[in-house]
Design an enzyme around this catalytic site. Sequence first.
Site, PDB file in Angstrom:
ATOM      1  N   SER A 189       0.717  -1.420  -0.192  1.00 55.28           N
ATOM      2  CA  SER A 189       0.203   0.365  -0.411  1.00 55.28           C
ATOM      3  C   SER A 189       1.104   1.633  -0.323  1.00 55.28           C
ATOM      4  O   SER A 189       0.391   2.576  -0.382  1.00 55.28           O
ATOM      5  CB  SER A 189      -1.294  -0.398   1.359  1.00 55.28           C
ATOM      6  OG  SER A 189      -0.406   0.056   2.828  1.00 55.28           O
ATOM      7  N   HIS A 217      -5.484  -4.522  -1.472  1.00 58.05           N
ATOM      8  CA  HIS A 217      -5.542  -3.058  -2.482  1.00 58.05           C
ATOM      9  C   HIS A 217      -5.423  -3.387  -3.435  1.00 58.05           C
ATOM     10  O   HIS A 217      -5.551  -3.068  -4.546  1.00 58.05           O
ATOM     11  CB  HIS A 217      -4.227  -2.720  -1.422  1.00 58.05           C
ATOM     12  CG  HIS A 217      -3.769  -1.583  -0.822  1.00 58.05           C
ATOM     13  ND1 HIS A 217      -4.608  -0.353  -0.198  1.00 58.05           N
ATOM     14  CD2 HIS A 217      -3.852  -2.364   0.937  1.00 58.05           C
ATOM     15  CE1 HIS A 217      -4.847  -0.102   1.023  1.00 58.05           C
ATOM     16  NE2 HIS A 217      -3.783  -1.241   1.940  1.00 58.05           N
ATOM     17  N   LYS A 248     -12.016  -1.240   1.359  1.00 58.80           N
ATOM     18  CA  LYS A 248     -11.374  -0.482   1.324  1.00 58.80           C
ATOM     19  C   LYS A 248     -11.575  -0.461  -0.560  1.00 58.80           C
ATOM     20  O   LYS A 248     -13.578   0.182  -0.801  1.00 58.80           O
ATOM     21  CB  LYS A 248     -10.796  -0.879   0.357  1.00 58.80           C
ATOM     22  CG  LYS A 248      -9.367  -0.338   1.910  1.00 58.80           C
ATOM     23  CD  LYS A 248      -7.602  -1.175   1.751  1.00 58.80           C
ATOM     24  CE  LYS A 248      -7.753  -0.334   3.791  1.00 58.80           C
ATOM     25  NZ  LYS A 248      -6.089  -0.943   3.534  1.00 58.80           N
TER      26      LYS A 248
HETATM   27  C1  LIG Z   1      -5.567  -1.935   5.053  1.00 56.26           C
HETATM   28  C2  LIG Z   1      -5.490  -3.636   5.374  1.00 56.26           C
HETATM   29  C3  LIG Z   1      -5.554  -4.267   6.135  1.00 56.26           C
HETATM   30  C4  LIG Z   1      -6.509  -4.039   7.692  1.00 56.26           C
HETATM   31  O1  LIG Z   1      -7.996  -4.339   6.269  1.00 56.26           O
HETATM   32  P1  LIG Z   1      -9.302  -3.333   7.266  1.00 56.26           P
HETATM   33  O2  LIG Z   1     -10.311  -3.831   6.813  1.00 56.26           O
HETATM   34  O3  LIG Z   1      -9.417  -2.026   7.026  1.00 56.26           O
HETATM   35  O4  LIG Z   1      -8.874  -3.921   8.345  1.00 56.26           O
HETATM   36  C5  LIG Z   1      -4.966  -5.605   5.284  1.00 56.26           C
HETATM   37  N1  LIG Z   1      -3.236  -5.541   5.314  1.00 56.26           N
HETATM   38  C6  LIG Z   1      -3.814  -4.654   4.263  1.00 56.26           C
HETATM   39  C7  LIG Z   1      -2.012  -4.617   3.095  1.00 56.26           C
HETATM   40  C8  LIG Z   1      -4.266  -3.538   4.908  1.00 56.26           C
HETATM   41  O5  LIG Z   1      -3.443  -1.779   4.179  1.00 56.26           O
END
Ligand SMILES: *Cc1c(COP(=O)(O)O)cnc(C)c1O
Length: 405
Positions: A189, A217, A248
């Site tokens: 990310s 992502h 997301k």
């Molecule tokens: C944001 C994120 C998570 C966690 O996901 P959420 O649904 O926001 O708790 C897990 N892995 C990665 C790589 C992330 O960027």
Amino acid sequence: MEFDSFFAEALDGLREAGNYRVFADLERHAGQFPRATRFREDGTSHDVTVWCSNDYLGMGQHPDVVRAMKEAIDRCGAGAGGTRNISGTNHSHVALEQELADLHGKESALIFTSGYVSNWAALGTLAAKIPGCIVYSDALNHASMIEGIRHSRAERRVWKHNSPEDLDRLMSADDPSRPKLVAFESVYSMDGDIAPIAEICDVAAKHGALTYLDEVHAVGLYGPRGGGIAEREGLMHRLDVIEGTLGKAFGVMGGYITGSRQLCDFVRSFASGFIFTTALPPALAAGATAAIRHLKASPVERQQHQERVARVRRLLDRRGIPHMDNPSHIVPVMVGNAAKCKWISDILLETYGIYVQPINYPTVPKGTERLRITPTPFHSDADIDHLVGALNDLWSHCALARAVA
Ligand SMILES: *Cc1c(COP(=O)(O)O)cnc(C)c1O
């Protein structure tokens, strides 16, 4: 002990290092994504354009998603009513799990209250319960994976980021009879780089390891049906676990794993972070299902997304604003100085109505401080011109280095 002065001192330490986090107090406008109102501490407010949202496709306001959530609330009320085991399993959870298993071409899926919890609980459970398991973790894995692996108390090896060679070297040094698990992400990310999934799966297969891929992502954003990078590259069948988020690109909230029927049933039956917590509200599950269904059938959002990303990069290049080159939708504009990064972000917000959160150490290494820009299908040409114009002004003002074209 004077607890409050202890807390205050620790926080001062963060402030001195430039790592103290200040939240932007926002209200997003449904139907006008990516616009929002920002509330200042003095009680005044102003309109801003959000340029750092992980609601990558604006699905959080998609009419199908909003309608599905309203209908679910009208039909079943607000909450789930319990843990999945004790009265909390609603029909919308079951439907969502079927939708997710189908998305990734797996037998089963299991949903959690967030992506963080899904990684923490699934990795924590698998690594703890598989006897003698060794976990091989990419050096840049997300905190939720690291915490899950730590919590499992399994032996762990950290391999060089995106290096199948280093992974092979570490795995070859270990006892071939020990069970092994390889954990990594597809799109990382902060740098927006993408893992060599096929090569990593080759190494894992050579050593008989279980493969665990975080596609947080990438789900919704890549592949013909939004199944992620593994779908795009025809590799879904080579991964034992594909993990994702509903928070997301799917625009809502929650997390999940997909895999074989036995693996998902195992995690369902042994993971404390799944068992002892109230299930997601049915409306969230219904909203997520609507988002996934829509993005399975519609490539339009993905195409527009990539087109907007390309346009932002092109205009940044024209002005010599340095950004990290990568094959994904994440545009890291490099500042390379914590104080300047924070200052630029503050001026963008106050003077230009542009919200981009500064990304500083410890999220990224010192000297690589950046503005992480995430264009969406809903950013107009005028929005992009305004953003790049503002950055151009501030680059001159701060005498920051330009990229050579
Ligand atoms: C944001 C994120 C998570 C966690 O996901 P959420 O649904 O926001 O708790 C897990 N892995 C990665 C790589 C992330 O960027």
